[in-house]
Design an enzyme around this catalytic site. Sequence first.
Site, short mmCIF file in Angstrom:
data_model
loop_
_atom_site.label_atom_id
_atom_site.label_comp_id
_atom_site.label_asym_id
_atom_site.label_seq_id
_atom_site.Cartn_x
_atom_site.Cartn_y
_atom_site.Cartn_z
N ASN A 138 82.37 -30.50 46.99
CA ASN A 138 81.31 -30.11 47.46
C ASN A 138 81.59 -28.55 47.67
O ASN A 138 82.39 -28.27 48.60
CB ASN A 138 81.07 -30.76 48.59
CG ASN A 138 79.57 -30.41 49.44
OD1 ASN A 138 79.22 -29.37 49.18
ND2 ASN A 138 79.42 -31.04 50.79
N ARG A 177 78.51 -32.49 44.34
CA ARG A 177 77.35 -32.68 45.19
C ARG A 177 76.60 -31.30 44.77
O ARG A 177 77.11 -30.10 44.79
CB ARG A 177 77.72 -32.58 46.60
CG ARG A 177 76.64 -32.20 47.38
CD ARG A 177 76.85 -32.51 48.80
NE ARG A 177 75.63 -32.29 49.78
CZ ARG A 177 75.39 -31.63 50.70
NH1 ARG A 177 76.47 -30.93 51.10
NH2 ARG A 177 74.22 -31.59 51.08
N HIS A 218 69.25 -34.74 51.68
CA HIS A 218 70.30 -36.09 52.48
C HIS A 218 70.00 -37.43 51.31
O HIS A 218 70.09 -38.29 52.04
CB HIS A 218 69.73 -36.12 53.75
CG HIS A 218 70.32 -35.12 54.64
ND1 HIS A 218 69.59 -34.65 55.77
CD2 HIS A 218 71.54 -34.42 54.82
CE1 HIS A 218 70.18 -33.77 56.45
NE2 HIS A 218 71.11 -33.44 56.00
N HIS A 228 69.00 -39.73 59.45
CA HIS A 228 70.16 -38.68 59.39
C HIS A 228 70.24 -37.66 60.20
O HIS A 228 69.56 -36.83 60.06
CB HIS A 228 70.44 -38.49 57.71
CG HIS A 228 71.62 -37.77 57.44
ND1 HIS A 228 72.66 -38.36 56.49
CD2 HIS A 228 72.40 -36.39 57.94
CE1 HIS A 228 73.61 -37.42 56.61
NE2 HIS A 228 73.43 -36.21 57.52
N LEU A 229 71.11 -38.00 61.30
CA LEU A 229 71.09 -36.84 62.33
C LEU A 229 72.57 -36.14 62.55
O LEU A 229 73.30 -36.88 63.19
CB LEU A 229 70.86 -37.63 63.84
CG LEU A 229 69.43 -38.35 63.80
CD1 LEU A 229 69.26 -39.07 65.07
CD2 LEU A 229 68.38 -37.47 63.27
N ARG A 235 68.38 -25.13 63.08
CA ARG A 235 67.44 -24.87 62.40
C ARG A 235 65.96 -25.46 63.21
O ARG A 235 66.21 -26.49 63.82
CB ARG A 235 67.30 -25.73 60.88
CG ARG A 235 68.47 -25.04 59.75
CD ARG A 235 68.37 -25.65 58.53
NE ARG A 235 69.63 -26.23 58.36
CZ ARG A 235 70.10 -27.26 57.69
NH1 ARG A 235 69.39 -27.81 57.09
NH2 ARG A 235 71.21 -27.76 57.66
N GLU A 276 75.27 -41.56 64.66
CA GLU A 276 76.40 -42.67 64.73
C GLU A 276 77.09 -42.62 66.21
O GLU A 276 77.53 -43.88 66.83
CB GLU A 276 77.60 -42.53 63.78
CG GLU A 276 77.18 -42.70 62.36
CD GLU A 276 78.03 -41.91 61.30
OE1 GLU A 276 79.35 -41.91 61.62
OE2 GLU A 276 77.60 -41.59 60.21
N GLU A 292 79.12 -39.98 52.38
CA GLU A 292 78.45 -39.35 51.39
C GLU A 292 79.55 -39.41 49.95
O GLU A 292 79.23 -39.15 48.90
CB GLU A 292 77.87 -38.08 51.45
CG GLU A 292 76.35 -38.34 52.51
CD GLU A 292 75.91 -37.04 52.93
OE1 GLU A 292 76.65 -36.54 54.08
OE2 GLU A 292 74.95 -36.39 52.54
#
Length: 374
Positions: free
Chosen positions: A7, A68, A157, A185-186, A218, A309, A360
């Site tokens: 990545n 990625r 994501h 997805h947080l 953001r 999570e 991921e």
Amino acid sequence: MQVLVVNAGSSSLKYAVVDAGSGQRLISGLVERIGEEGAAAGDHRSAFAFVRAAVQESGAQPRVVGHRVVHGGERFTAPTVITDDVVAGIADCIPLAPLHNPAALAGIAAAREEYPDLPQVAVFDTAFHATMPPDAYTYALDRDVAQRYRLRRYGFHGTSHRYVSRKAADLLGASPVAVDVISLHLGNGASACAVRGGRSVDTSMGVTPLAGLVMGTRSGDIDPAIPVLLQQDGWSAFEVDTLLNRSSGLLGIGGANDMREIHQRAAAGDGSADLARRVFAHRIRHYLGAYLAVLGGADAIVFTAGIGEHDAWTREAVCAGLARLGVVLDPAANSATGSDARVISAPDSPTTVFVIPTDEEWAIAAESAEVTAD
Ligand code: ADP
């Protein structure tokens, strides 16, 4: 099969050798501050030479390199074995991701030089969303302008939404094609995705990862006229970009981009921090409701990434009072901590709510292994 997962950011290179079958890490690490004064690596090439040496020393034997890549535009709708033509295609998407795609290309170029004998695969954040229908991805803009600038919803994501939605189907004992899932997805970046029968049909991010949910720094969705108002008052494009991407979100409202710090401040009586977390949760509810309507109800809702999570407060704030929409949390299950995938809804909740840790890197390894196996 072992896969070297890479990545590459503009000044960092995150790497891991992952067993594609089990998800086990044989080695992982991060080269930081690439190109900065006094840093270990002057460019991505020397960073990659360092990575190869570290991998060799660990005894790991990767057979594939999986990269990625943030933006695949309309062309890349699946993991793709990298050729010169694919490199050109990723470069062609630079206008859509001016910071991210050049970094990915630097990582790919370095990896192809350091590992000339290994197949290289690009795994795109956008690819999973290629199945969205035009109703969901079209912006109501002048068609010529939209076409010229390739303005449409792409979504991001995707690797994570795909991974956790498939896992949810698995945990329900069903095939992915048989279930409808809403994936939340947080993390520092945050997005929601409506998944019908294993395919993304709507998602909250857009041309860029700025749209949709409130994030660490953001803004997510705002009135699109706001940048215009600021620019009419003399703000430059760069200043507007910095505002919306770097000093908004939880940080902008509550003074901290990290949800744990937001909670600490709120607990100490800081009203701005409390407002920040409530705006954050409200926006997620907004999208959750939207996607329940898009899908006509869901079999499962999945919370994933750092906040999804670990943060029971957010999950409770998002799901409270949704019994009429088929969503009932089990408070004890929601408050319990753990690192495994788990159910947090009440046994009689029509929609099952899961916490599913995303992975991921493993997903990139598995997808890279799959496309190179023949
Ligand atoms: P990234 O998008 O950078 O991969 P992560 O998925 O690691 O980010 O998520 C980072 C977010 O998760 C931060 O806001 C952090 O505060 C939050 N987080 C991590 N652990 C916890 C926790 N135990 N409780 C609440 N929030 C947490």
